[in-house]
Design a protein around this motif. Sequence first.
Motif, mmCIF file in Angstrom:
data_model
loop_
_atom_site.group_PDB
_atom_site.id
_atom_site.type_symbol
_atom_site.label_atom_id
_atom_site.label_comp_id
_atom_site.label_asym_id
_atom_site.label_seq_id
_atom_site.Cartn_x
_atom_site.Cartn_y
_atom_site.Cartn_z
ATOM 1 N N LYS A 66 63.594 43.939 31.127
ATOM 2 C CA LYS A 66 63.179 44.641 32.353
ATOM 3 C C LYS A 66 61.730 45.114 32.244
ATOM 4 O O LYS A 66 60.959 44.996 33.206
ATOM 5 C CB LYS A 66 64.090 45.841 32.622
ATOM 6 N N ILE A 67 61.376 45.666 31.090
ATOM 7 C CA ILE A 67 60.022 46.197 30.906
ATOM 8 C C ILE A 67 58.977 45.088 31.042
ATOM 9 O O ILE A 67 57.903 45.303 31.604
ATOM 10 C CB ILE A 67 59.899 46.923 29.556
ATOM 11 N N ALA A 68 59.284 43.894 30.564
ATOM 12 C CA ALA A 68 58.350 42.769 30.662
ATOM 13 C C ALA A 68 58.025 42.422 32.114
ATOM 14 O O ALA A 68 56.982 41.838 32.396
ATOM 15 C CB ALA A 68 58.915 41.546 29.936
ATOM 16 N N LEU A 69 58.901 42.815 33.033
ATOM 17 C CA LEU A 69 58.704 42.537 34.460
ATOM 18 C C LEU A 69 58.034 43.691 35.205
ATOM 19 O O LEU A 69 57.814 43.589 36.412
ATOM 20 C CB LEU A 69 60.045 42.211 35.117
ATOM 21 N N TYR A 70 57.728 44.758 34.518
ATOM 22 C CA TYR A 70 57.096 45.912 35.162
ATOM 23 C C TYR A 70 55.784 45.497 35.814
ATOM 24 O O TYR A 70 55.020 44.709 35.255
ATOM 25 C CB TYR A 70 56.807 47.019 34.161
ATOM 26 N N ASP A 71 55.546 46.058 36.983
ATOM 27 C CA ASP A 71 54.285 45.803 37.689
ATOM 28 C C ASP A 71 53.470 47.099 37.724
ATOM 29 O O ASP A 71 53.809 48.090 37.056
ATOM 30 C CB ASP A 71 54.553 45.254 39.093
ATOM 31 N N GLU A 72 52.426 47.095 38.527
ATOM 32 C CA GLU A 72 51.529 48.256 38.586
ATOM 33 C C GLU A 72 52.240 49.517 39.078
ATOM 34 O O GLU A 72 51.952 50.614 38.613
ATOM 35 C CB GLU A 72 50.318 47.932 39.469
ATOM 36 N N SER A 73 53.198 49.366 39.977
ATOM 37 C CA SER A 73 53.934 50.549 40.451
ATOM 38 C C SER A 73 54.799 51.142 39.334
ATOM 39 O O SER A 73 54.943 52.367 39.242
ATOM 40 C CB SER A 73 54.774 50.227 41.686
ATOM 41 N N ASP A 74 55.349 50.285 38.490
ATOM 42 C CA ASP A 74 56.113 50.778 37.342
ATOM 43 C C ASP A 74 55.191 51.501 36.359
ATOM 44 O O ASP A 74 55.543 52.549 35.817
ATOM 45 C CB ASP A 74 56.819 49.627 36.619
ATOM 46 N N PHE A 75 54.022 50.937 36.153
ATOM 47 C CA PHE A 75 53.043 51.573 35.284
ATOM 48 C C PHE A 75 52.697 52.967 35.817
ATOM 49 O O PHE A 75 52.691 53.950 35.063
ATOM 50 C CB PHE A 75 51.784 50.711 35.161
ATOM 51 N N GLU A 76 52.444 53.063 37.100
ATOM 52 C CA GLU A 76 52.103 54.357 37.712
ATOM 53 C C GLU A 76 53.275 55.337 37.590
ATOM 54 O O GLU A 76 53.076 56.528 37.332
ATOM 55 C CB GLU A 76 51.711 54.179 39.183
ATOM 56 N N ARG A 77 54.490 54.846 37.775
ATOM 57 C CA ARG A 77 55.678 55.688 37.625
ATOM 58 C C ARG A 77 55.739 56.255 36.208
ATOM 59 O O ARG A 77 55.972 57.452 36.019
ATOM 60 C CB ARG A 77 56.944 54.873 37.927
ATOM 61 N N LEU A 78 55.489 55.415 35.225
ATOM 62 C CA LEU A 78 55.514 55.869 33.835
ATOM 63 C C LEU A 78 54.411 56.890 33.567
ATOM 64 O O LEU A 78 54.633 57.881 32.863
ATOM 65 C CB LEU A 78 55.370 54.684 32.877
ATOM 66 N N MET A 79 53.245 56.668 34.144
ATOM 67 C CA MET A 79 52.127 57.583 33.918
ATOM 68 C C MET A 79 52.373 58.960 34.536
ATOM 69 O O MET A 79 51.731 59.932 34.153
ATOM 70 C CB MET A 79 50.821 56.993 34.453
ATOM 71 N N HIS A 80 53.301 59.042 35.477
ATOM 72 C CA HIS A 80 53.613 60.323 36.115
ATOM 73 C C HIS A 80 54.943 60.909 35.638
ATOM 74 O O HIS A 80 55.362 61.952 36.117
ATOM 75 C CB HIS A 80 53.614 60.169 37.642
ATOM 76 N N ASP A 81 55.591 60.229 34.711
ATOM 77 C CA ASP A 81 56.870 60.698 34.185
ATOM 78 C C ASP A 81 56.597 61.701 33.060
ATOM 79 O O ASP A 81 55.901 61.389 32.100
ATOM 80 C CB ASP A 81 57.685 59.513 33.663
ATOM 81 N N ASP A 82 57.156 62.893 33.177
ATOM 82 C CA ASP A 82 56.908 63.952 32.195
ATOM 83 C C ASP A 82 57.390 63.613 30.784
ATOM 84 O O ASP A 82 56.909 64.197 29.819
ATOM 85 C CB ASP A 82 57.551 65.267 32.647
ATOM 86 N N ALA A 83 58.315 62.697 30.662
ATOM 87 C CA ALA A 83 58.811 62.321 29.341
ATOM 88 C C ALA A 83 57.822 61.447 28.575
ATOM 89 O O ALA A 83 57.858 61.403 27.345
ATOM 90 C CB ALA A 83 60.140 61.584 29.467
#
Length: 176
Positions: A66-83
Motif C-alpha cells: 500500500k505504501i508503495a502506491l502512496y501519492d502526494e496526498s498521502d505524503f501530505e497526510r503523513l506530514m500532518h499526522d501527529d504520530a
Amino acid sequence: MRHTWADAHPLLSEYYDNEWQIESHDDTYLFEMLVLEGMQAGLSWLTILKRREGMRKALHYFNYEKIALYDESDFERLMHDDAMIKNLLKVRSIITNAKAFIEVRKTFGSFDKYIWSFTDNNPIVTYYEHESDIPTDNELSQKISKDLKKRGFKFVGPVIIYGYLGAIGIIQDKLK
C-alpha cells in the motif's frame, strides 16, 4: 547480562525483552523495523517507540504494498499526522523504500531471503565486556548499506543498518 538502556523506560524494557536481537523472518516486520530505524536517525529509540503505534496506523500497519502506491496526498497526510516524525526526507524515504523493498522481493523471493543471505542465514553473536565496547557500525552494516543504496533505498547508512540488523536479530551483541 542486560544492556543498561533497556531499563531506562518501560517501552524500552518491553522492546528489549520481546523484540530486540530476536531473529525475524517476517517481511512486514522487516519493513517496519527498516522504517523505524530510518526514522530514528538523530533521535532516541524511545521517541520512536512512543510514536510506533501511531505510525503503524498512519502507514497501514507497514503494508509496503500500500505504501508503495502512496501519492502526494498521502505524503501530505503523513506530514500532518501527529504520530509521524515530521521530516520531509524521512517521510519521503518511507515511500521510496516501500518501492525498493518490493523490487528486492521480486528479485530474491522475499526481503528475508535477501537480508539474511549476507550472513548465510546465521545470526552474528558477539560478546563484549562493556556496553561501551559495542560498535555503532561494522563491515557487514557497511556492505549492506552500500547494497541497499544501490537498490534505491534511502536512510540506510551503516549506523542505521547496524541498528536495524540488531533489531531483526542478525547482529546479536551480548554482554559477558
